[in-house]
Design an enzyme around this catalytic site. Structure first.
Site, short mmCIF file in Angstrom:
data_model
loop_
_atom_site.label_atom_id
_atom_site.label_comp_id
_atom_site.label_asym_id
_atom_site.label_seq_id
_atom_site.Cartn_x
_atom_site.Cartn_y
_atom_site.Cartn_z
N ARG A 18 18.90 -70.30 -14.89
CA ARG A 18 18.38 -71.30 -15.60
C ARG A 18 16.95 -71.28 -16.05
O ARG A 18 16.54 -71.85 -16.60
CB ARG A 18 17.99 -72.10 -13.61
CG ARG A 18 18.80 -72.91 -13.00
CD ARG A 18 18.98 -73.59 -11.73
NE ARG A 18 18.89 -72.56 -10.52
CZ ARG A 18 18.10 -72.46 -9.32
NH1 ARG A 18 17.49 -74.03 -9.28
NH2 ARG A 18 18.24 -71.55 -8.58
N GLY A 83 25.10 -63.21 -3.65
CA GLY A 83 24.30 -64.16 -2.30
C GLY A 83 22.80 -63.56 -1.85
O GLY A 83 23.03 -62.22 -1.69
N TYR A 393 -5.73 -43.62 -45.75
CA TYR A 393 -4.17 -43.30 -45.51
C TYR A 393 -3.53 -42.86 -47.02
O TYR A 393 -3.98 -43.77 -48.41
CB TYR A 393 -3.44 -44.11 -45.05
CG TYR A 393 -1.75 -44.29 -45.07
CD1 TYR A 393 -1.25 -42.98 -44.94
CD2 TYR A 393 -1.16 -45.13 -45.76
CE1 TYR A 393 -0.10 -43.24 -44.47
CE2 TYR A 393 0.73 -45.35 -45.42
CZ TYR A 393 1.15 -44.12 -44.67
OH TYR A 393 2.71 -43.98 -44.74
C1 UD1 Z 1 16.67 -69.54 -1.58
C2 UD1 Z 1 17.64 -70.08 -0.25
C3 UD1 Z 1 16.74 -70.94 -0.24
C4 UD1 Z 1 15.05 -71.36 -0.29
C5 UD1 Z 1 15.03 -70.79 -1.96
C6 UD1 Z 1 13.18 -70.81 -1.86
C7 UD1 Z 1 19.30 -68.77 0.26
C8 UD1 Z 1 20.70 -69.14 0.85
N1 UD1 Z 1 18.50 -69.99 -0.30
O1 UD1 Z 1 17.70 -70.26 -2.31
O2 UD1 Z 1 16.88 -71.48 0.94
O3 UD1 Z 1 15.48 -72.16 -0.35
O4 UD1 Z 1 15.62 -69.73 -2.11
O5 UD1 Z 1 13.25 -70.06 -3.48
O6 UD1 Z 1 18.17 -67.74 0.38
N2 UD1 Z 1 18.89 -63.09 -4.98
C9 UD1 Z 1 19.71 -61.96 -4.98
N3 UD1 Z 1 21.17 -61.76 -5.45
C10 UD1 Z 1 22.11 -62.83 -5.00
C11 UD1 Z 1 21.53 -63.75 -5.28
C12 UD1 Z 1 19.91 -64.18 -4.95
O7 UD1 Z 1 19.41 -60.99 -4.75
O8 UD1 Z 1 22.91 -62.54 -4.91
C13 UD1 Z 1 17.75 -63.33 -4.94
C14 UD1 Z 1 17.51 -63.11 -6.46
O9 UD1 Z 1 17.16 -62.48 -7.65
C15 UD1 Z 1 15.77 -64.21 -5.88
C16 UD1 Z 1 16.54 -64.26 -5.05
O10 UD1 Z 1 17.26 -64.02 -4.10
O11 UD1 Z 1 14.63 -63.39 -6.12
C17 UD1 Z 1 16.57 -66.36 -4.38
O12 UD1 Z 1 17.12 -66.09 -5.49
P1 UD1 Z 1 18.34 -67.56 -5.87
O13 UD1 Z 1 18.79 -68.11 -6.62
O14 UD1 Z 1 17.49 -67.85 -6.73
O15 UD1 Z 1 17.86 -68.84 -4.55
P2 UD1 Z 1 17.54 -70.50 -4.07
O16 UD1 Z 1 18.61 -70.82 -5.04
O17 UD1 Z 1 16.32 -70.33 -4.50
CA CA Z 2 14.76 -69.47 -6.30
#
Ligand code: UD1
Ligand code: CA
Length: 492
Positions: A18, A83, A393
């Site tokens: 995003r 995830g 220079y």
């Molecule tokens: C996540 C939470 C959501 C919460 C929100 C808060 C889950 C499933 N959902 O959603 O409940 O309200 O954060 O900000 O956890 N990341 C990884 N590996 C992955 C996916 C993500 O390391 O495979 C990391 C991302 O880099 C980021 C964090 O996890 O730093 C959150 O990931 P993001 O995709 O932003 O999750 P949200 O959809 O915001």
């Molecule tokens: Ca997030």
């Protein structure tokens, strides 16, 4: 202080689509530090035995950054299973097998989360014997966040992601902040049971919390009032909103510490900056990097200052300043450009339209107007004439110029480096200084001026200039004739 039996896993493996950026999301900066830097600085302040950032997308860039600035962190890599749950699983795999302490999980995209919130969460988690503690907050607009389901008597039940929620569940305004404390052993086993049967086909960490509850463990959700602490950044609009909030907090903290900031909305201060009491910061000023400002200084309006040290009582107006040192009560600007390696002594002055680079300027010395000073040392109480260029220079190599103390150089000089001007020496206006000037000497190489009589009248006949010149001549002749003194023929 000895390290606590604690691990902090910082999630930074997501793609950050995003942001629409070629740069990893967590490498975007606010207040002079990357989002990941904010998360890792907080994680590092907890004095945990293990700090484990989890990376995957653009892992080279991110890992290089971590290795440079957070060398104690142990980088874990996420595999192709997507995830947050899988990310944590990969993070846990980087810990020693027998690790059985608490695990705090934070996100690389939640920069304002502070140590105090984590400490109190951890305390509540340990004191209550919980297997999981989830941080939540209430949001006026909970769009995009996971929603917190509670029982009728307010006990935590589960987290439902926005994309998986029913219209009824979407009305819940308590959201998952993405910050957790888990018991390491319990978390490990709970994650083995989490699947990917959801709207995003991902292994959700949030499902581990519900899983632990179903397995008979205690799980709690604790709420913070200050929603900014848990604001997650997914796009550039959120980036700018959180940056503005963090900046407002930084400005407020400096004002509370005795710094006057006239307009916090147009003043931007990095987290790494420090400012002394009674200093005045005027609008449009950006203080960046490792900048340190003394007491009772005045900075701005419209100053950009990076990695610069400013002494007490210094005065800087409308200038751009990089990696420089400005002494006590020195003055700079308006419209000065100080480049790296500029060192200004006490009470020295850099004036208008002056550029400096690798220039050490002694106490009380002045470069007041329209000059370039590069690769030079200037002693104390010297004055550099207006419009002077240090020609450092020759097209191949850079050379140094040394100007002594109590020197007065004429306007529009060129100092052709390498060159040395002795103490108390003078140079004449318009001199191209190619040879050293000994102490007390006057350096000059200006050819005597020659005026060619009536050149304009003969070579530019008929121009306005010629007409004006003729009129001036006539009036002089007329006056001379009227008073009958002097000989107009000799008046050349
Ligand atoms: C996540 C939470 C959501 C919460 C929100 C808060 C889950 C499933 N959902 O959603 O409940 O309200 O954060 O900000 O956890 N990341 C990884 N590996 C992955 C996916 C993500 O390391 O495979 C990391 C991302 O880099 C980021 C964090 O996890 O730093 C959150 O990931 P993001 O995709 O932003 O999750 P949200 O959809 O915001
Ligand atoms: Ca997030």
């Amino acid at each position: 202080m000895s390290e606590r039996h604690l691990a902090v896993v910082v999630l930074a493996a997501g793609q950050g689509t995003r942001m629409k950026s070629s740069k990893p999301k967590v490498m975007h900066q606010i207040a002079g530090l990357s989002l990941l830097g904010h998360a890792l600085s907080t994680a590092s302040s907890l004095n945990a035995k293990h700090v484990v950032p989890v990376v995957r997308h653009q892992k080279e860039t991110i890992s290089e950054y971590i290795a440079e600035f957070y060398p104690h962190a142990v980088i874990a890599e996420q595999d192709d299973i997507p995830g947050t749950g899988r990310a944590v699983e990969c993070g846990l795999a980087a810990l020693p097998d027998d690790f059985d302490g608490a695990v705090i999980v934070t996100s690389g995209d939640v920069p304002l989360l502070d140590v105090a919130t984590l400490e109190s969460m951890l305390q509540a988690h340990i004191d209550g014997g919980f297997a999981a503690t989830v941080l939540t907050t209430l949001l006026a607009d909970p769009t995009g966040y996971g929603r917190i389901m509670r029982s009728n008597d307010g006990e935590f039940l589960q987290i439902v992601e926005h994309k998986d929620a029913t219209p009824h569940q979407l009305e819940i305004d308590e959201v998952n902040a993405g910050v957790y404390v888990f018991d390491a052993k319990h978390l490990k086993s709970a994650l083995t049971k989490v699947g990917t049967h959801n709207a995003q086909g991902e292994k959700y960490l949030t499902d581990a919390a519900a899983g632990l509850l179903q397995a008979g463990h205690k799980v709690q959700a604790v709420s913070v009032d200050d929603e900014w602490l848990v604001a997650g950044i997914n796009d550039r609009v959120q980036l700018s909103e959180v940056a503005a909030e963090l900046n407002a907090r930084i400005c407020r903290a400096w004002m509370m510490a005795g710094v006057t900031i006239l307009d916090p909305y147009s003043t931007w201060i990095d987290v790494t900056v420090s400012i002394g009491e009674d200093t005045l910061i005027l609008p449009g000023t950006h203080l960046k990097g490792m900048t340190t400002i003394g007491q009772a200084a005045s900075i701005g309006p419209e100053v950009v200052m990076v990695d610069t040290t400013v002494g007490d009582g210094a005065h800087v107006v409308k200038s751009h300043i990089l990696a420089s040192q400005i002494g006590d009560r020195a003055t700079v600007g308006p419209f000065a450009y100080l480049r790296p390696g500029t060192v200004l002594g006490k009470r020295s002055k850099i004036g208008t339209f002056v550029e400096t680079k690798n220039a050490v300027i002694g106490e009380g010395s002045k470069v007041p107007h329209l000059s370039y000073v590069g690769d030079a040392t200037i002693g104390v109480e010297s004055n550099i004439g207006a419009g002077t260029i240090f020609a450092n220079y020759d097209g191949v190599t850079k050379s140094h110029s040394t100007i002594g103390s109590q020197v007065r150089t004429g306007s529009h000089n060129v100092f052709v480096a390498p060159i040395t001007i002795g103490d108390g020496a003078y140079t004449a206006a318009g001199t191209v200084v190619r040879r050293n000037v000994e102490p007390g000497d006057l350096g000059m190489n200006v050819a005597p001026q020659r005026n060619i009589a009536d050149w304009v009248l003969s070579k530019r006949a008929g121009t306005d200039a010629a007409t004006a010149a003729q009129a001036a001549k006539d009036s002089t002749a007329h006056k001379a004739g009227a008073t009958d003194t002097g000989n107009p023929e000799s008046n050349q």
